[in-house]
Design a protein around this motif. Structure first.
Motif, PDB file in Angstrom:
ATOM      1  N   LEU A 129       2.369   1.701  -3.476  1.00  0.00           N
ATOM      2  CA  LEU A 129       1.362   2.211  -4.400  1.00  0.00           C
ATOM      3  C   LEU A 129       1.077   3.685  -4.147  1.00  0.00           C
ATOM      4  O   LEU A 129       0.900   4.471  -5.087  1.00  0.00           O
ATOM      5  CB  LEU A 129       0.076   1.385  -4.307  1.00  0.00           C
ATOM      6  CG  LEU A 129       0.139  -0.008  -4.913  1.00  0.00           C
ATOM      7  CD1 LEU A 129      -1.158  -0.779  -4.618  1.00  0.00           C
ATOM      8  CD2 LEU A 129       0.383   0.063  -6.402  1.00  0.00           C
ATOM      9  N   LYS A 186       0.830  -1.209   0.000  1.00  0.00           N
ATOM     10  CA  LYS A 186       0.000   0.000   0.000  1.00  0.00           C
ATOM     11  C   LYS A 186       0.863   1.258   0.000  1.00  0.00           C
ATOM     12  O   LYS A 186       0.576   2.222  -0.705  1.00  0.00           O
ATOM     13  CB  LYS A 186      -0.952  -0.001   1.199  1.00  0.00           C
ATOM     14  CG  LYS A 186      -2.091  -0.977   1.063  1.00  0.00           C
ATOM     15  CD  LYS A 186      -2.995  -0.919   2.279  1.00  0.00           C
ATOM     16  CE  LYS A 186      -4.123  -1.926   2.158  1.00  0.00           C
ATOM     17  NZ  LYS A 186      -4.993  -1.927   3.335  1.00  0.00           N
ATOM     18  N   ALA A 197       1.591   6.697  -6.799  1.00  0.00           N
ATOM     19  CA  ALA A 197       0.492   7.618  -7.091  1.00  0.00           C
ATOM     20  C   ALA A 197       0.908   9.066  -6.840  1.00  0.00           C
ATOM     21  O   ALA A 197       0.590   9.967  -7.628  1.00  0.00           O
ATOM     22  CB  ALA A 197      -0.738   7.263  -6.254  1.00  0.00           C
TER      23      ALA A 197
END
Length: 174
Positions: free
Chosen positions: A12, A9, A16
């Motif tokens: 990611l 997470k 992003a």
């Protein structure tokens, strides 16, 4: 397993955030073009026939800047010009490259006050595209414009500035 999920997470999220940061510049440019924010002028076509307003006289000031590390000269042919709305004018900007290497330049315009930007109509401008400049050379770059008659009455003077950037490395890599 919980630690691996958390790491995925976080990875990611980092990707992003990087993508969002990468997209900010083009999104900001589009936003400024649409709203006229930050003095960006929109490239609009010229009206078929210009009607000159003989009752108004606007002073347009021209200012040039060079990004750090860029040597040579970058100057307008005039520092200010008195214009009537609807009247076509040309101002030449001279740039020199004293170095021996060829460079590619990009000029970024800005208008102050910002609300005047939507009323400056450029029909030809060196800022519309990249400008290659050979080593140890000089170039004269024209900018043709007129001021739209819808310029608010309280604006009697505005400044058009250009900042010149050396984009040789970026242009070579694309």
């Amino acid at each position: 397993m919980i630690h691996g999920n958390k790491a995925l997470k976080l990875a990611l999220l980092a990707v992003a955030m990087f993508g969002f940061g990468f997209l900010l510049v083009p999104l900001y440019d589009v936003f400024c073009d649409i709203t006229g924010l930050n003095g960006k002028t929109a490239n609009r076509p010229v009206a078929e026939s210009l009607v000159v307003d003989d009752q108004r006289l606007i002073t347009v000031e021209f200012v040039t800047y060079q990004s750090s590390g860029l040597s040579g000269e970058f100057t307008p042919s005039v520092r200010h010009l008195k214009v009537r709305p609807g009247e076509m004018h040309q101002v030449d900007f001279t740039v020199s490259n004293p170095g021996s290497s060829d460079i590619i330049l990009r000029a970024i315009p800005s208008v102050s006050p910002g609300r005047a930007a939507n009323h400056l109509r450029k029909t030809e401008c060196f800022c519309f595209q990249e400008q290659p400049l050979a080593g140890r050379s000089e170039a004269v770059m024209p900018m043709r414009f007129y001021v739209d008659q819808a310029l608010p009455a309280d604006i009697e003077i505005f400044t058009l500035s250009y900042t010149l950037y050396d984009i040789t490395e970026r242009a070579s890599s694309s």
